[in-house]
Scaffold this active site. Sequence first.
Site, PDB file in Angstrom:
ATOM      1  N   GLY A  50       0.782  -1.236   0.000  1.00 28.79           N
ATOM      2  CA  GLY A  50       0.000   0.000   0.000  1.00 28.79           C
ATOM      3  C   GLY A  50       0.814   1.285   0.000  1.00 28.79           C
ATOM      4  O   GLY A  50       0.420   2.276  -0.597  1.00 28.79           O
ATOM      5  N   ASP A 109      -5.632   2.392  10.258  1.00 30.73           N
ATOM      6  CA  ASP A 109      -7.053   2.044  10.331  1.00 30.73           C
ATOM      7  C   ASP A 109      -7.337   1.477  11.731  1.00 30.73           C
ATOM      8  O   ASP A 109      -7.526   2.239  12.676  1.00 30.73           O
ATOM      9  CB  ASP A 109      -7.346   1.061   9.190  1.00 30.73           C
ATOM     10  CG  ASP A 109      -8.792   0.656   9.077  1.00 30.73           C
ATOM     11  OD1 ASP A 109      -9.663   1.339   9.631  1.00 30.73           O
ATOM     12  OD2 ASP A 109      -9.079  -0.364   8.426  1.00 30.73           O
ATOM     13  N   PHE A 159     -13.857   3.115   3.057  1.00 32.95           N
ATOM     14  CA  PHE A 159     -12.857   2.340   2.330  1.00 32.95           C
ATOM     15  C   PHE A 159     -12.389   3.144   1.119  1.00 32.95           C
ATOM     16  O   PHE A 159     -13.193   3.557   0.286  1.00 32.95           O
ATOM     17  CB  PHE A 159     -13.444   0.997   1.869  1.00 32.95           C
ATOM     18  CG  PHE A 159     -12.459   0.147   1.141  1.00 32.95           C
ATOM     19  CD1 PHE A 159     -11.430  -0.508   1.827  1.00 32.95           C
ATOM     20  CD2 PHE A 159     -12.526   0.001  -0.238  1.00 32.95           C
ATOM     21  CE1 PHE A 159     -10.500  -1.279   1.151  1.00 32.95           C
ATOM     22  CE2 PHE A 159     -11.590  -0.778  -0.923  1.00 32.95           C
ATOM     23  CZ  PHE A 159     -10.585  -1.416  -0.218  1.00 32.95           C
TER      24      PHE A 159
HETATM   25  P1  5GP Z   1      -4.938  -1.577  10.120  1.00 33.32           P
HETATM   26  O1  5GP Z   1      -4.041  -2.740  10.407  1.00 33.32           O
HETATM   27  O2  5GP Z   1      -4.534  -0.287  10.791  1.00 33.32           O
HETATM   28  O3  5GP Z   1      -6.374  -1.918  10.333  1.00 33.32           O
HETATM   29  O4  5GP Z   1      -4.914  -1.328   8.576  1.00 33.32           O
HETATM   30  C1  5GP Z   1      -3.789  -0.940   7.928  1.00 33.32           C
HETATM   31  C2  5GP Z   1      -3.708  -1.602   6.569  1.00 33.32           C
HETATM   32  O5  5GP Z   1      -4.993  -1.949   6.041  1.00 33.32           O
HETATM   33  C3  5GP Z   1      -3.090  -0.627   5.618  1.00 33.32           C
HETATM   34  O6  5GP Z   1      -1.734  -0.945   5.492  1.00 33.32           O
HETATM   35  C4  5GP Z   1      -3.841  -0.874   4.331  1.00 33.32           C
HETATM   36  O7  5GP Z   1      -3.125  -1.803   3.568  1.00 33.32           O
HETATM   37  C5  5GP Z   1      -5.140  -1.507   4.725  1.00 33.32           C
HETATM   38  N1  5GP Z   1      -6.244  -0.526   4.709  1.00 33.32           N
HETATM   39  C6  5GP Z   1      -6.820   0.104   5.759  1.00 33.32           C
HETATM   40  N2  5GP Z   1      -7.811   0.909   5.372  1.00 33.32           N
HETATM   41  C7  5GP Z   1      -7.863   0.797   4.020  1.00 33.32           C
HETATM   42  C8  5GP Z   1      -8.689   1.403   3.014  1.00 33.32           C
HETATM   43  O8  5GP Z   1      -9.587   2.223   3.255  1.00 33.32           O
HETATM   44  N3  5GP Z   1      -8.437   1.032   1.727  1.00 33.32           N
HETATM   45  C9  5GP Z   1      -7.463   0.140   1.385  1.00 33.32           C
HETATM   46  N4  5GP Z   1      -7.317  -0.141   0.097  1.00 33.32           N
HETATM   47  N5  5GP Z   1      -6.676  -0.447   2.292  1.00 33.32           N
HETATM   48  C10 5GP Z   1      -6.872  -0.112   3.598  1.00 33.32           C
HETATM   49 MG    MG Z   2      -1.077  -2.200   3.995  1.00 35.32          MG
END
Ligand code: 5GP
Ligand code: MG
Length: 187
Positions: A50, A109, A159
């Site tokens: 990402g 996130d 998202f």
């Molecule tokens: P967390 O572990 O904080 O829940 O999420 C982080 C990872 O989830 C990020 O590195 C990303 O790859 C993915 N992610 C979180 N939110 C989004 C989003 O709205 N869109 C996309 N495409 N990936 C997300």
């Molecule tokens: Mg990621």
Amino acid sequence: MSAPIAGVLSNLERVLLNSDLIQRRVAEMALQIEKDYAGGDISVVALMDGAIFFVADLLRRISLPVQVHTLSVGSYHGGTSSTGRIEMLPKLPFVLNGRRVLLIDDILDTGLTLGTVRDRILEECQPESLRVAVLLDKNRPRIREVPVDYVGFEIADEFVVGYGMDYKGHYRNLPCIGILNPTHIES
Ligand code: 5GP
Ligand code: MG
């Protein structure tokens, strides 16, 4: 805009952050990081896939010596919300002892991804310092609180795709960040 990108853009319900805005903010973040790390070097750990475009744009604006490491980490597994399962290597493939580490991801996130990687770096290495930079900070309750030093934009709990972020492997190459039209999300 070229025809193929225009085609992908039409799958968006709306654009949240356009390319100019992203580039301007990334330049501001680079300036701040350069100031904070002046006089030394930076060991970057970039979370793939990402953060690929964010890291590329950010680091090319920093004139300090930078070492770049990448780490593949996944938690969405093809959906539009975190599965809560973090997949990564059993051991970090680099040594960061004594280094000034900057951990970079596209978006914060639930906090699970950055929290897990941050813990692993602190457990396996003895960095001189460890800071965190994200382009986006999603306004939602965290499963894990993560201290973040550099944030590009705060966004609502939606998202998003584009500028490195995908849905089922697509949309990463969009120069902007947007919300997918629900008709393009499989239920
Ligand atoms: P967390 O572990 O904080 O829940 O999420 C982080 C990872 O989830 C990020 O590195 C990303 O790859 C993915 N992610 C979180 N939110 C989004 C989003 O709205 N869109 C996309 N495409 N990936 C997300
Ligand atoms: Mg990621």
